[in-house]
Design a protein around this motif. Structure first.
Motif, PDB file in Angstrom:
ATOM      1  N   LEU A 138       0.682  -1.309   0.196  1.00 48.92           N
ATOM      2  CA  LEU A 138       0.106  -0.058  -0.063  1.00 48.92           C
ATOM      3  C   LEU A 138       0.853   1.320   0.027  1.00 48.92           C
ATOM      4  CD1 LEU A 138      -2.903  -1.052   2.574  1.00 48.92           C
ATOM      5  CD2 LEU A 138      -2.905  -0.477  -0.001  1.00 48.92           C
ATOM      6  N   ILE A 139       2.013   1.346   1.010  1.00 51.49           N
ATOM      7  CA  ILE A 139       2.718   2.490   1.000  1.00 51.49           C
ATOM      8  C   ILE A 139       3.499   2.754  -0.260  1.00 51.49           C
ATOM      9  CG2 ILE A 139       4.761   3.374   2.307  1.00 51.49           C
ATOM     10  CD1 ILE A 139       3.633   2.056   4.715  1.00 51.49           C
ATOM     11  N   THR A 140       4.046   1.646  -0.839  1.00 51.45           N
ATOM     12  CA  THR A 140       4.665   1.631  -2.265  1.00 51.45           C
ATOM     13  C   THR A 140       3.900   2.358  -3.286  1.00 51.45           C
ATOM     14  OG1 THR A 140       6.114   0.022  -1.616  1.00 51.45           O
ATOM     15  CG2 THR A 140       5.840   0.237  -4.183  1.00 51.45           C
ATOM     16  N   GLN A 141       2.562   1.981  -3.196  1.00 49.09           N
ATOM     17  CA  GLN A 141       1.495   2.381  -4.339  1.00 49.09           C
ATOM     18  C   GLN A 141       1.454   3.905  -3.917  1.00 49.09           C
ATOM     19  OE1 GLN A 141      -1.949  -0.247  -3.884  1.00 49.09           O
ATOM     20  NE2 GLN A 141      -0.883  -1.833  -4.927  1.00 49.09           N
ATOM     21  N   ALA A 142       1.071   4.450  -2.929  1.00 45.38           N
ATOM     22  CA  ALA A 142       1.028   5.546  -2.337  1.00 45.38           C
ATOM     23  C   ALA A 142       2.088   6.646  -2.606  1.00 45.38           C
ATOM     24  CB  ALA A 142       0.524   5.791  -0.781  1.00 45.38           C
ATOM     25  N   PHE A 143       3.330   6.184  -2.546  1.00 44.01           N
ATOM     26  CA  PHE A 143       4.551   6.876  -2.779  1.00 44.01           C
ATOM     27  C   PHE A 143       4.724   7.120  -4.392  1.00 44.01           C
ATOM     28  CE2 PHE A 143       7.389   5.756   0.838  1.00 44.01           C
ATOM     29  CZ  PHE A 143       6.634   6.540   1.809  1.00 44.01           C
ATOM     30  N   ALA A 144       4.283   5.821  -5.272  1.00 43.77           N
ATOM     31  CA  ALA A 144       4.382   6.020  -6.725  1.00 43.77           C
ATOM     32  C   ALA A 144       3.541   7.123  -7.235  1.00 43.77           C
ATOM     33  CB  ALA A 144       3.897   4.532  -7.152  1.00 43.77           C
ATOM     34  N   LYS A 145       2.171   7.404  -6.622  1.00 43.52           N
ATOM     35  CA  LYS A 145       1.402   8.371  -6.842  1.00 43.52           C
ATOM     36  C   LYS A 145       2.091   9.777  -6.817  1.00 43.52           C
ATOM     37  CE  LYS A 145      -3.141   5.832  -6.471  1.00 43.52           C
ATOM     38  NZ  LYS A 145      -4.217   6.128  -5.752  1.00 43.52           N
ATOM     39  N   LEU A 146       2.918   9.856  -5.679  1.00 46.76           N
ATOM     40  CA  LEU A 146       3.465  11.232  -5.347  1.00 46.76           C
ATOM     41  C   LEU A 146       4.882  11.142  -6.243  1.00 46.76           C
ATOM     42  CD1 LEU A 146       2.719  10.879  -1.577  1.00 46.76           C
ATOM     43  CD2 LEU A 146       1.522  12.247  -3.168  1.00 46.76           C
ATOM     44  N   GLY A 147       4.973  10.370  -6.885  1.00 49.81           N
ATOM     45  CA  GLY A 147       6.516  10.620  -7.632  1.00 49.81           C
ATOM     46  C   GLY A 147       7.754   9.941  -7.179  1.00 49.81           C
ATOM     47  N   HIS A 148       7.421   9.230  -5.947  1.00 52.06           N
ATOM     48  CA  HIS A 148       8.684   8.480  -5.315  1.00 52.06           C
ATOM     49  C   HIS A 148       8.601   7.147  -5.267  1.00 52.06           C
ATOM     50  CE1 HIS A 148       9.486  12.582  -3.520  1.00 52.06           C
ATOM     51  NE2 HIS A 148       8.327  12.422  -2.881  1.00 52.06           N
ATOM     52  N   LYS A 149       9.540   6.618  -6.295  1.00 53.99           N
ATOM     53  CA  LYS A 149       9.803   5.172  -6.503  1.00 53.99           C
ATOM     54  C   LYS A 149      10.462   4.439  -5.349  1.00 53.99           C
ATOM     55  CE  LYS A 149      11.104   1.971  -9.829  1.00 53.99           C
ATOM     56  NZ  LYS A 149      11.776   1.675 -11.251  1.00 53.99           N
ATOM     57  N   VAL A 150       9.771   3.540  -5.015  1.00 49.89           N
ATOM     58  CA  VAL A 150      10.373   2.460  -4.070  1.00 49.89           C
ATOM     59  C   VAL A 150      11.395   1.727  -4.569  1.00 49.89           C
ATOM     60  CG1 VAL A 150      10.034   0.781  -2.152  1.00 49.89           C
ATOM     61  CG2 VAL A 150       8.462   2.696  -2.269  1.00 49.89           C
ATOM     62  N   GLN A 151      12.713   1.631  -4.085  1.00 49.97           N
ATOM     63  CA  GLN A 151      13.698   0.825  -4.848  1.00 49.97           C
ATOM     64  C   GLN A 151      14.958   0.535  -4.058  1.00 49.97           C
ATOM     65  OE1 GLN A 151      14.355   3.276  -8.347  1.00 49.97           O
ATOM     66  NE2 GLN A 151      16.372   3.546  -7.431  1.00 49.97           N
ATOM     67  N   ASP A 152      15.382  -0.411  -4.246  1.00 46.97           N
ATOM     68  CA  ASP A 152      16.825  -0.741  -3.277  1.00 46.97           C
ATOM     69  C   ASP A 152      17.725   0.323  -3.725  1.00 46.97           C
ATOM     70  OD1 ASP A 152      15.529  -3.040  -2.306  1.00 46.97           O
ATOM     71  OD2 ASP A 152      16.363  -4.429  -3.464  1.00 46.97           O
ATOM     72  N   GLU A 153      18.879   0.533  -2.878  1.00 47.79           N
ATOM     73  CA  GLU A 153      19.872   1.361  -3.156  1.00 47.79           C
ATOM     74  C   GLU A 153      19.642   2.893  -3.489  1.00 47.79           C
ATOM     75  OE1 GLU A 153      22.847  -0.044  -2.455  1.00 47.79           O
ATOM     76  OE2 GLU A 153      21.978  -1.857  -2.325  1.00 47.79           O
ATOM     77  N   ALA A 154      18.406   3.053  -2.927  1.00 53.34           N
ATOM     78  CA  ALA A 154      18.008   4.596  -3.182  1.00 53.34           C
ATOM     79  C   ALA A 154      18.553   5.377  -1.957  1.00 53.34           C
ATOM     80  CB  ALA A 154      16.430   4.788  -3.009  1.00 53.34           C
ATOM     81  N   PRO A 155      18.872   6.854  -2.164  1.00 56.22           N
ATOM     82  CA  PRO A 155      19.737   7.668  -1.043  1.00 56.22           C
ATOM     83  C   PRO A 155      18.952   7.873   0.073  1.00 56.22           C
ATOM     84  CG  PRO A 155      19.263   9.083  -3.074  1.00 56.22           C
ATOM     85  CD  PRO A 155      18.646   7.569  -3.147  1.00 56.22           C
TER      86      PRO A 155
END
Length: 411
Positions: A138-155
């Motif tokens: 759910l949180i990954t989907q919500a972040f994606a709508k806001l333009g923040h992609k959930v991924q490994d090795e992100a800063p």
């Protein structure tokens, strides 16, 4: 440049409001971490609008009523913590829909650069409705709508915590983990001690002393030099941001860079450049050969004049260094490291080590420090060899899931 509308929102919702932090201590060292936090609260480089205070937190050391300037200062000074987490959302959520609305309603422009990738970690406690897999989805989907992609090795690192019907989001103030100081080249020792564990053991051991400061440091079993560098950080009040090549706090939308530079300037002015000289002793030739480069890398951004030399030798065949008051933090080989040296019982090695330490200093030397011990039998033989008058205290902690005992001594 930040748009004026965003700047106004930042001033209203961030700079003008008290902030909260959760600090994650090194495993087993919460009291020592809280002690360091309370010291920082008393010694901020500049005053704040609010009266910061420690609060209860089931997962670490909680802080509330922080001025944003103080929030920026804390992660640059903490040595005993694994992470420093800024509370950016704290909301009651009673359904999946309310959870999604809470996240989508958060003004992320106040906290993160536009459309930046994030790493997401999820924890769920005492909740029958939410399990971590569903929350993550759910949180990954919500972040994606806001333009923040959930991924490994992100800063950028986000922790989502569901406790009962309460959702909290935390933004890690980097580097993450916080104990990655970057004061050594990337080449690492085969069995490294986490910097925050070394820092915690040193702060604890020094807290047991009364009006005692070393004039010499010796680090047997030196490895890559962590225990020397953490000793210098503690004794010199050296801020931990000095070696981090990656800008982090600078990239927070709410950070006033002039304020950040002012904090760093004042912290540098406080640090001592005259630290006790040191001797690092390491019997492994390849590891010993890398120590001079590690020492130079540590000293480079600090301008310190303190001398540190390295010696490729067996500690049991070495003489003590000159000095009257000697600090000796010891992280001896144990587990796989010990078996690789052909020793089957740690207790036999620790019996030899205890007897050696008791006799090592000359009659006019005061040798104090700690030794890390992997099991109860080894602890008991160390106690026997050192004698009750030389054992100051014992503290337990966890390193890589292993129960370690830390014995403080003076001989």
């Amino acid at each position: 440049m930040i748009a004026s509308a965003l700047e106004k929102r930042i001033k209203k919702h961030i700079h003008a409001q008290p902030q909260e932090l959760r600090i994650i201590p090194a495993p087993g060292w919460k009291d020592i971490c809280e002690d360091e936090v309370r010291f920082i609260l008393k010694t901020f480089t500049q005053p704040g609008k609010f009266e910061a205070e420690v609060q209860d937190d089931p997962e670490g050391v909680g802080l509330k009523q922080l001025d944003f300037r103080q929030l920026l200062e804390i992660p640059q000074r903490l040595l005993t913590a694994q992470a420093c987490l800024w509370t950016i959302l704290d909301r009651h959520v009673g359904s999946f829909g309310e959870l999604t609305q809470a996240i989508e309603g958060l003004d992320f422009e106040l906290y993160l650069p536009e459309k930046c990738p994030v790493q997401l970690k999820v924890q769920s406690f005492q909740s029958h409705l939410y399990h971590e897999g569903k929350l993550y989805e759910l949180i990954t989907q919500a972040f994606a709508k806001l333009g923040h992609k959930v991924q490994d090795e992100a800063p950028w690192h986000i922790l989502a915590e569901q406790r009962g019907n309460r959702l909290k989001l935390f933004l890690a103030l980097g580097p993450y983990p916080l104990h990655h100081r970057r004061y050594k080249p990337e080449a690492r020792h085969g069995a490294p001690l986490q910097e925050c564990l070394g820092a915690s053991a040193l702060r604890w051991m020094m807290s047991l002393q009364t009006d005692w400061q070393p004039d010499q440091i010796v680090v047997p079993f030196a490895g890559s030099g962590t225990l020397l560098f953490e000793s210098w950080l503690l004794l010199g009040q050296i801020p931990s941001f000095s070696w981090n090549p990656k800008a982090y706090l600078e990239n927070l939308p709410a950070t006033p860079n002039a304020t950040l530079e002012s904090i760093r300037k004042r912290l540098r002015e406080r640090q001592s450049t005259n630290l006790p000289p040191a001797l690092l002793i390491e019997k492994d030739k390849d590891i010993a050969e890398s120590l001079p480069a590690h020492i130079e890398n540590f000293k480079k951004p600090l301008g310190i004049t303190s001398n540190a030399s390295s010696l490729c030798a067996d500690i049991f065949e070495s003489a003590p260094p000159p000095g009257t008051k000697i600090l000796a933090p010891l992280n001896p080989p144990y587990g796989l490291r010990l078996s690789q040296e052909g020793k089957s019982r740690p207790a036999d090695f620790y019996r030899k080590l205890g007897a050696f330490l008791k006799k090592w200093p000359t009659k006019d030397q005061d040798l104090r420090g700690f030794v890390l011990i992997p099991d109860e039998d080894s602890l008991q033989v160390m106690r026997q060899e050192l004698g009750s008058g030389s054992v100051q205290a014992v503290q337990s902690f966890s390193q890589g899931g292993q129960h370690i005992r830390c014995l403080a001594f003076k001989v």
